[in-house]
Scaffold this active site. Structure first.
Site, PDB file in Angstrom:
ATOM      1  N   SER A  46     -16.328 -12.746   5.017  1.00 55.39           N
ATOM      2  CA  SER A  46     -14.855 -13.023   4.693  1.00 55.39           C
ATOM      3  C   SER A  46     -14.597 -13.203   3.148  1.00 55.39           C
ATOM      4  CB  SER A  46     -14.636 -14.402   5.325  1.00 55.39           C
ATOM      5  OG  SER A  46     -13.322 -15.093   5.019  1.00 55.39           O
ATOM      6  N   GLY A  47     -13.555 -12.834   2.615  1.00 55.54           N
ATOM      7  CA  GLY A  47     -13.021 -12.855   1.366  1.00 55.54           C
ATOM      8  C   GLY A  47     -13.544 -14.061   0.659  1.00 55.54           C
ATOM      9  N   HIS A  56      -8.869 -18.398  -3.750  1.00 57.00           N
ATOM     10  CA  HIS A  56      -9.722 -17.459  -4.095  1.00 57.00           C
ATOM     11  C   HIS A  56      -9.108 -16.499  -4.983  1.00 57.00           C
ATOM     12  CE1 HIS A  56      -8.718 -15.522  -0.470  1.00 57.00           C
ATOM     13  NE2 HIS A  56      -9.370 -14.523  -0.827  1.00 57.00           N
ATOM     14  N   HIS A  79      -4.920 -10.544   2.953  1.00 54.06           N
ATOM     15  CA  HIS A  79      -4.703 -11.921   3.001  1.00 54.06           C
ATOM     16  C   HIS A  79      -4.248 -12.325   4.335  1.00 54.06           C
ATOM     17  CE1 HIS A  79      -3.844 -11.830  -1.495  1.00 54.06           C
ATOM     18  NE2 HIS A  79      -4.796 -12.223  -1.182  1.00 54.06           N
ATOM     19  N   ASP A  91      -0.379 -10.978   0.160  1.00 57.33           N
ATOM     20  CA  ASP A  91       0.661 -11.743   0.471  1.00 57.33           C
ATOM     21  C   ASP A  91       1.019 -12.291  -0.804  1.00 57.33           C
ATOM     22  OD1 ASP A  91       2.298 -13.490   1.373  1.00 57.33           O
ATOM     23  OD2 ASP A  91       0.871 -14.896   2.163  1.00 57.33           O
ATOM     24  N   THR A 119     -13.220  -6.649   4.625  1.00 57.25           N
ATOM     25  CA  THR A 119     -13.908  -8.126   4.502  1.00 57.25           C
ATOM     26  C   THR A 119     -13.949  -8.368   6.282  1.00 57.25           C
ATOM     27  OG1 THR A 119     -11.642  -8.921   4.168  1.00 57.25           O
ATOM     28  CG2 THR A 119     -12.969  -8.536   2.228  1.00 57.25           C
ATOM     29  N   GLY A 120     -14.553  -9.735   6.338  1.00 57.07           N
ATOM     30  CA  GLY A 120     -15.038 -10.198   7.512  1.00 57.07           C
ATOM     31  C   GLY A 120     -13.796 -10.364   8.499  1.00 57.07           C
ATOM     32  N   THR A 121     -12.659 -11.220   8.473  1.00 48.94           N
ATOM     33  CA  THR A 121     -11.666 -11.511   9.257  1.00 48.94           C
ATOM     34  C   THR A 121     -10.820 -10.159   9.433  1.00 48.94           C
ATOM     35  OG1 THR A 121     -11.845 -13.655   8.799  1.00 48.94           O
ATOM     36  CG2 THR A 121     -10.079 -12.788  10.277  1.00 48.94           C
ATOM     37  N   THR A 122     -10.503  -9.393   8.442  1.00 45.55           N
ATOM     38  CA  THR A 122      -9.651  -8.198   8.375  1.00 45.55           C
ATOM     39  C   THR A 122     -10.357  -7.290   9.591  1.00 45.55           C
ATOM     40  OG1 THR A 122      -8.830  -8.672   6.085  1.00 45.55           O
ATOM     41  CG2 THR A 122      -8.694  -6.482   6.933  1.00 45.55           C
ATOM     42  N   ARG A 168      -8.722  -5.612 -10.382  1.00 49.81           N
ATOM     43  CA  ARG A 168      -9.106  -5.314 -11.942  1.00 49.81           C
ATOM     44  C   ARG A 168     -10.501  -4.233 -11.634  1.00 49.81           C
ATOM     45  NH1 ARG A 168      -9.508  -9.653 -14.095  1.00 49.81           N
ATOM     46  NH2 ARG A 168     -11.607 -10.355 -13.434  1.00 49.81           N
ATOM     47  N   LYS A 195      -3.025  -9.895   7.731  1.00 47.30           N
ATOM     48  CA  LYS A 195      -3.899  -9.185   8.682  1.00 47.30           C
ATOM     49  C   LYS A 195      -3.285  -8.738   9.907  1.00 47.30           C
ATOM     50  CE  LYS A 195      -7.687 -12.523   7.343  1.00 47.30           C
ATOM     51  NZ  LYS A 195      -7.812 -11.508   6.087  1.00 47.30           N
ATOM     52  N   ASP A 200     -10.887 -14.311  -7.494  1.00 46.55           N
ATOM     53  CA  ASP A 200     -11.706 -13.244  -6.687  1.00 46.55           C
ATOM     54  C   ASP A 200     -10.676 -12.159  -6.469  1.00 46.55           C
ATOM     55  OD1 ASP A 200     -13.961 -14.778  -6.715  1.00 46.55           O
ATOM     56  OD2 ASP A 200     -13.807 -15.694  -4.721  1.00 46.55           O
ATOM     57  N   ASP A 240     -14.689 -10.330  -0.845  1.00 42.58           N
ATOM     58  CA  ASP A 240     -13.943  -9.686  -2.012  1.00 42.58           C
ATOM     59  C   ASP A 240     -15.229  -9.298  -3.218  1.00 42.58           C
ATOM     60  OD1 ASP A 240     -11.693 -10.123  -0.771  1.00 42.58           O
ATOM     61  OD2 ASP A 240     -11.384 -11.976  -1.844  1.00 42.58           O
TER      62      ASP A 240
END
Length: 134
Positions: free
Chosen positions: A66-67, A99, A19, A92, A45-48, A108, A23, A102, A72
């Site tokens: 990105s998530g 989202h 989150h 977080d 994911t993109g930014t991470t 899950r 990051k 997601d 995700d």
């Protein structure tokens, strides 16, 4: 419905998700565990992924969307296909997430497909040596 199971990769595959407020913590975790992570195949994911690559340019990270834009779900699909061996997802718990559906779906899937899932650095640090040596 046809199920597909892939033969486990020679190198363990780990997905990294964090989150926004986590990051920097994910990037610091990657730096502290760069040798173990280097022995794995990494998706993020993109930014991470961008933050991890900035901090650890020697790591090879395949960046997905990105998530909130589908990253995700991309990782969730990879889990369902048997392509992810471990999920490291720094959550977080104190901030709302638009989202959230997601996020819950991703967690899950990790539970349904019984893959190791670390939701904080302490758990990730304990699971990573096992995953990296698999």
């Amino acid at each position: 419905m046809t199920e597909t199971t892939e033969t486990p990769a020679a190198t363990p595959t780990i997905a990294l998700v964090a989150h926004d407020a986590k990051k920097a913590e994910m990037a610091a975790f990657a730096e502290a565990h760069r040798n173990e992570l280097a022995a794995t195949t990494l998706y993020a994911t993109g930014t991470t992924g961008a933050r991890v690559m900035e901090r650890c340019p020697e790591l090879s990270v395949t960046r997905l969307k990105s998530g909130p834009l589908g990253g995700d779900q991309q990782i969730g699909a990879m889990i369902a296909e048997g392509r992810i061996d471990m999920l490291i997802f720094f959550v977080d718990p104190l901030s709302p997430h638009p989202h959230d559906v997601d996020v819950k779906a991703l967690m899950r899937l990790a539970l349904v497909y019984d893959i190791p899932m670390a939701l904080n650095p302490a758990t990730a640090a304990r699971l990573l040596p096992v995953a990296a040596s698999a």
